[in-house]
Design an enzyme around this catalytic site. Structure first.
Site, PDB file in Angstrom:
ATOM      1  N   GLY A  12       2.394 -22.398  56.200  1.00 17.81           N
ATOM      2  CA  GLY A  12       2.177 -22.005  54.805  1.00 17.81           C
ATOM      3  C   GLY A  12       3.128 -20.917  54.324  1.00 17.81           C
ATOM      4  N   ALA A  17      14.669 -21.108  49.490  1.00 11.89           N
ATOM      5  CA  ALA A  17      15.532 -22.285  49.671  1.00 11.89           C
ATOM      6  C   ALA A  17      17.011 -21.981  49.458  1.00 11.89           C
ATOM      7  CB  ALA A  17      15.103 -23.388  48.710  1.00 11.89           C
ATOM      8  N   GLY A  19      20.111 -18.962  50.149  1.00 10.40           N
ATOM      9  CA  GLY A  19      20.449 -17.690  50.786  1.00 10.40           C
ATOM     10  C   GLY A  19      21.944 -17.499  50.894  1.00 10.40           C
ATOM     11  N   LEU A  20      22.321 -16.325  51.401  1.00 11.17           N
ATOM     12  CA  LEU A  20      23.728 -15.967  51.564  1.00 11.17           C
ATOM     13  C   LEU A  20      24.154 -16.199  53.009  1.00 11.17           C
ATOM     14  CD1 LEU A  20      26.240 -14.496  50.232  1.00 11.17           C
ATOM     15  CD2 LEU A  20      25.385 -12.424  51.387  1.00 11.17           C
ATOM     16  N   GLY A  21      25.198 -17.021  53.215  1.00  7.67           N
ATOM     17  CA  GLY A  21      25.796 -17.166  54.540  1.00  7.67           C
ATOM     18  C   GLY A  21      26.697 -15.976  54.839  1.00  7.67           C
ATOM     19  N   ASP A  46      21.495 -15.126  55.831  1.00  6.28           N
ATOM     20  CA  ASP A  46      21.641 -15.847  57.098  1.00  6.28           C
ATOM     21  C   ASP A  46      22.674 -15.125  57.972  1.00  6.28           C
ATOM     22  OD1 ASP A  46      21.103 -18.483  58.617  1.00  6.28           O
ATOM     23  OD2 ASP A  46      23.287 -18.236  58.684  1.00  6.28           O
ATOM     24  N   TYR A  51      28.512 -13.603  64.687  1.00  7.32           N
ATOM     25  CA  TYR A  51      29.360 -13.360  63.518  1.00  7.32           C
ATOM     26  C   TYR A  51      30.022 -11.974  63.577  1.00  7.32           C
ATOM     27  CZ  TYR A  51      26.935 -17.494  61.707  1.00  7.32           C
ATOM     28  OH  TYR A  51      26.406 -18.757  61.556  1.00  7.32           O
ATOM     29  N   LYS A  80      20.433 -15.489  64.851  1.00  9.34           N
ATOM     30  CA  LYS A  80      20.554 -16.561  65.849  1.00  9.34           C
ATOM     31  C   LYS A  80      20.940 -16.006  67.220  1.00  9.34           C
ATOM     32  CE  LYS A  80      22.400 -19.221  62.014  1.00  9.34           C
ATOM     33  NZ  LYS A  80      23.396 -18.379  61.309  1.00  9.34           N
ATOM     34  N   HIS A 113      21.060 -20.851  68.467  1.00  8.16           N
ATOM     35  CA  HIS A 113      22.223 -21.188  67.632  1.00  8.16           C
ATOM     36  C   HIS A 113      22.798 -22.568  67.971  1.00  8.16           C
ATOM     37  CE1 HIS A 113      25.614 -18.947  65.287  1.00  8.16           C
ATOM     38  NE2 HIS A 113      25.581 -20.210  64.945  1.00  8.16           N
TER      39      HIS A 113
HETATM   40  P1  NDP Z   1      30.545 -22.760  53.176  1.00 10.27           P
HETATM   41  O1  NDP Z   1      30.451 -24.227  53.060  1.00 10.27           O
HETATM   42  O2  NDP Z   1      29.454 -21.911  52.671  1.00 10.27           O
HETATM   43  O3  NDP Z   1      31.927 -22.343  52.527  1.00 10.27           O
HETATM   44  C1  NDP Z   1      32.370 -21.010  52.493  1.00 10.27           C
HETATM   45  C2  NDP Z   1      33.722 -21.010  51.807  1.00 10.27           C
HETATM   46  O4  NDP Z   1      33.567 -21.396  50.437  1.00 10.27           O
HETATM   47  C3  NDP Z   1      34.397 -19.676  51.784  1.00 10.27           C
HETATM   48  O5  NDP Z   1      35.789 -19.903  51.881  1.00 10.27           O
HETATM   49  C4  NDP Z   1      34.074 -19.111  50.414  1.00 10.27           C
HETATM   50  O6  NDP Z   1      35.076 -18.219  50.010  1.00 10.27           O
HETATM   51  C5  NDP Z   1      34.093 -20.376  49.598  1.00 10.27           C
HETATM   52  N1  NDP Z   1      33.225 -20.320  48.412  1.00 10.27           N
HETATM   53  C6  NDP Z   1      32.016 -19.755  48.299  1.00 10.27           C
HETATM   54  N2  NDP Z   1      31.519 -19.951  47.070  1.00 10.27           N
HETATM   55  C7  NDP Z   1      32.433 -20.644  46.375  1.00 10.27           C
HETATM   56  C8  NDP Z   1      32.513 -21.132  45.054  1.00 10.27           C
HETATM   57  N3  NDP Z   1      31.507 -20.951  44.186  1.00 10.27           N
HETATM   58  N4  NDP Z   1      33.628 -21.806  44.677  1.00 10.27           N
HETATM   59  C9  NDP Z   1      34.639 -22.011  45.554  1.00 10.27           C
HETATM   60  N5  NDP Z   1      34.633 -21.569  46.823  1.00 10.27           N
HETATM   61  C10 NDP Z   1      33.531 -20.891  47.239  1.00 10.27           C
HETATM   62  O7  NDP Z   1      30.850 -22.464  54.726  1.00 10.27           O
HETATM   63  P2  NDP Z   1      30.187 -21.802  55.953  1.00 10.27           P
HETATM   64  O8  NDP Z   1      30.690 -22.587  57.107  1.00 10.27           O
HETATM   65  O9  NDP Z   1      30.402 -20.355  55.915  1.00 10.27           O
HETATM   66  O10 NDP Z   1      28.620 -22.106  55.850  1.00 10.27           O
HETATM   67  C11 NDP Z   1      27.715 -21.268  55.160  1.00 10.27           C
HETATM   68  C12 NDP Z   1      26.870 -20.457  56.125  1.00 10.27           C
HETATM   69  O11 NDP Z   1      26.108 -21.299  56.982  1.00 10.27           O
HETATM   70  C13 NDP Z   1      27.661 -19.588  57.107  1.00 10.27           C
HETATM   71  O12 NDP Z   1      28.244 -18.477  56.476  1.00 10.27           O
HETATM   72  C14 NDP Z   1      26.603 -19.279  58.128  1.00 10.27           C
HETATM   73  O13 NDP Z   1      25.720 -18.286  57.649  1.00 10.27           O
HETATM   74  C15 NDP Z   1      25.904 -20.652  58.235  1.00 10.27           C
HETATM   75  N6  NDP Z   1      26.487 -21.485  59.294  1.00 10.27           N
HETATM   76  C16 NDP Z   1      25.718 -21.753  60.405  1.00 10.27           C
HETATM   77  C17 NDP Z   1      26.208 -22.516  61.428  1.00 10.27           C
HETATM   78  C18 NDP Z   1      25.375 -22.795  62.613  1.00 10.27           C
HETATM   79  O14 NDP Z   1      25.907 -23.215  63.648  1.00 10.27           O
HETATM   80  N7  NDP Z   1      24.070 -22.606  62.522  1.00 10.27           N
HETATM   81  C19 NDP Z   1      27.562 -23.081  61.407  1.00 10.27           C
HETATM   82  C20 NDP Z   1      28.276 -22.794  60.174  1.00 10.27           C
HETATM   83  C21 NDP Z   1      27.737 -22.047  59.161  1.00 10.27           C
HETATM   84  P3  NDP Z   1      34.765 -16.704  49.485  1.00 10.27           P
HETATM   85  O15 NDP Z   1      33.980 -16.016  50.546  1.00 10.27           O
HETATM   86  O16 NDP Z   1      36.113 -16.123  49.287  1.00 10.27           O
HETATM   87  O17 NDP Z   1      34.000 -16.882  48.194  1.00 10.27           O
HETATM   88  C1  1BO Z   2      30.795 -21.220  66.492  1.00 10.33           C
HETATM   89  C2  1BO Z   2      30.440 -21.358  65.058  1.00 10.33           C
HETATM   90  C3  1BO Z   2      29.204 -20.615  64.703  1.00 10.33           C
HETATM   91  C4  1BO Z   2      28.887 -20.752  63.269  1.00 10.33           C
HETATM   92  O1  1BO Z   2      27.533 -20.473  63.050  1.00 10.33           O
END
Ligand code: NDP
Ligand code: 1BO
Length: 316
Positions: A12, A17, A19-21, A46, A51, A80, A113
C-alpha cells in the site's frame, strides 16, 4: 507545482512515479541537480553506491531538508547494492555506508543492482579472478541479507534491478517478493513480457535510461538516437512537448516509474513538466511500433576480462 503521480506497492506504500536519475551526475554537478530538482517539485531521487556521488547527494539532501524544500518523509530515496557486496556479511555494511554518505537514517528502497558478483572491494573486474560466480555468491543469500536490512529498519522496501522472471521467482522462494524491479525501458526496449510478469506478482517496474542514456562513456556505432526519432519528433510537435517529455509521459502512462537523469536546470524542469503531457491513443499506437528489443546497456561490460558471465544470461 506539477502534480506528482504515484504507483502503489504491495503493502500500500505510495511510490512516486517520477524521479531524478544520478548516474554520471558528477561530483561538482550533482549537488545543484538535486537541489534544483527538489525545489522544482521532484520527490524521488535514484542513487547507487557505484555512481560515486552519494556523499554529494547527501549534502544536497541535508541542505534541502534544512532549507525546507521538502521533508524527509515527503521524499523517496532509492539506492543500490554494488556487485562487490553480495555476500551476506557485506550487505548490511554496504547499506550502512550508503546511509552515512546520503546522511539518512533509512532508505525508501534498496535494490540489488545487478545479478552479477565481484570479489569484495572490486569496483570493475580487470581479470577473471576478480569475479565471483553465482554459485560462490548466491543471489538468494544476498536477498536474505537484504530482507534482514528491511527488518532492521534500514530500508522501507527492498527490490531488484536488471532481473528477469526466473531470478525473481527464485528470490521470492527464500524471502519477500521484490517490491520493485528497475530495468532499462524506453520505446526501443518496451519490456512488455517482463512488465506483465511483474504486474502478475504485484512488482512495480522502474524504467531506467528512459531517454536513451545519451551521455555514456562507451557508445556503440549502431546506437539508435531515441531523442531524434522521426515518430517521436512528430508526436512531440503534435503535443507541443519535447521528445524527452513524450518519452517520460509514455513511461508514466504505461504504469512504470521513470527516473530521467539531468544536471541541467532547464532540462530538470522540462522533465518534471512531462507529467502534464497527455498522449493520445494514436500516439501510443505509433510508439508501440518502435520496439526492437534494443539495449543501450547490453551488459557486455560484465562479460569481458575472463568473466564467468555471458551478457545474454543477465536478464534471465
Ligand atoms: P537517461 O536516459 O536518463 O539519459 C540521460 C541523458 O539525457 C543525459 O545526457 C542528459 O543530459 C540527457 N537529458 C536529460 N534530460 C533531457 C532533455 N529534457 N532533453 C535532452 N536531453 C536530456 O539515462 P540514464 O542512463 O542516466 O538513466 C537514468 C537513470 O536511471 C540513471 O541516472 C540512474 O539513476 C538509473 N539507471 C539505473 C541503472 C541500473 O542498472 N539500475 C542503469 C542505468 C541507469 P544532461 O544531464 O546534460 O541534461
Ligand atoms: C554499470 C552501470 C550502472 C548503472 O546503474
Amino acid at each position: 507545482m506539477t502534480v506528482q503521480k504515484h504507483l502503489t506497492l504491495q503493502d500500500g506504500t505510495l511510490f512516486p512515479a517520477f524521479g531524478l536519475g544520478t548516474w554520471k551526475s558528477d561530483p561538482g554537478q550533482v549537488y545543484d541537480a538535486v537541489r534544483w530538482a527538489l525545489q522544482a517539485g521532484y520527490r524521488h531521487v535514484d542513487c547507487a553506491a557505484i555512481y560515486g556521488n552519494e556523499p554529494e547527494v547527501g549534502e544536497a539532501l541535508q541542505d534541502a531538508f534544512e532549507a525546507g524544500d521538502c521533508t524527509r518523509e515527503e521524499l523517496w530515496v532509492t539506492s543500490k547494492l554494488w556487485n562487490d557486496s553480495h555476500r551476506k556479511e557485506h550487505v548490511r555494511p554496504a547499506l550502512e555506508k550508503t546511509l552515512a554518505d546520503l546522511r539518512l537514517d533509512y532508505l525508501d528502497l534498496y535494490l540489488i543492482h545487478w545479478p552479477i558478483a565481484f570479489r569484495h572491494g572490486v569496483t570493475f573486474p580487470k581479470s577473471a579472478d576478480e569475479f565471483l560466480t553465482l554459485e560462490e555468491a548466491p543471489l538468494e543469500q544476498t536477498w536474505e541479507a537484504m530482507a534482514a536490512c528491511k527488518d532492521a529498519g534500514l530500508t522501507r522496501q527492498i527490490g531488484v534491478s536488471n532481473m528477469g522472471p526466473s531470478r525473481i521467482e527464485s528470490l521470492s522462494q527464500v524471502g519477500p517478493t521484490p517490491a520493485v524491479n528497475q530495468v532499462e525501458c524506453h520505446p526501443h526496449l518496451q519490456q512488455r513480457a517482463l512488465i506483465d510478469f511483474c504486474a502478475s506478482k504485484d512488482i512495480a517496474v522502474t524504467a531506467y535510461s528512459p531517454l536513451g542514456s545519451t551521455d555514456r562513456a562507451q557508445r556503440k556505432d549502431d546506437e539508435p538516437a531515441l531523442l531524434d526519432h522521426p515518430t517521436l519528433l512528430d508526436i512531440a510537435a503534435e503535443t507541443r512537448a519535447t521528445v524527452a517529455q513524450v518519452l517520460i509521459a509514455w513511461a508514466v502512462h504505461r504504469g512504470t516509474a521513470v527516473i530521467p537523469k539531468s544536471v541541467d536546470k532547464r532540462r530538470i524542469d522540462e522533465n518534471l513538466q512531462a507529467l502534464s503531457v497527455e498522449l493520445l491513443p494514436t500516439h501510443l499506437d505509433a510508439i508501440a511500433t518502435l520496439d526492437k528489443g534494443y539495449r543501450y546497456l547490453d551488459g557486455e561490460f560484465f562479460a569481458r576480462g575472463g568473466s564467468p558471465y555471458a551478457a545474454a544470461d543477465i536478464w534471465l
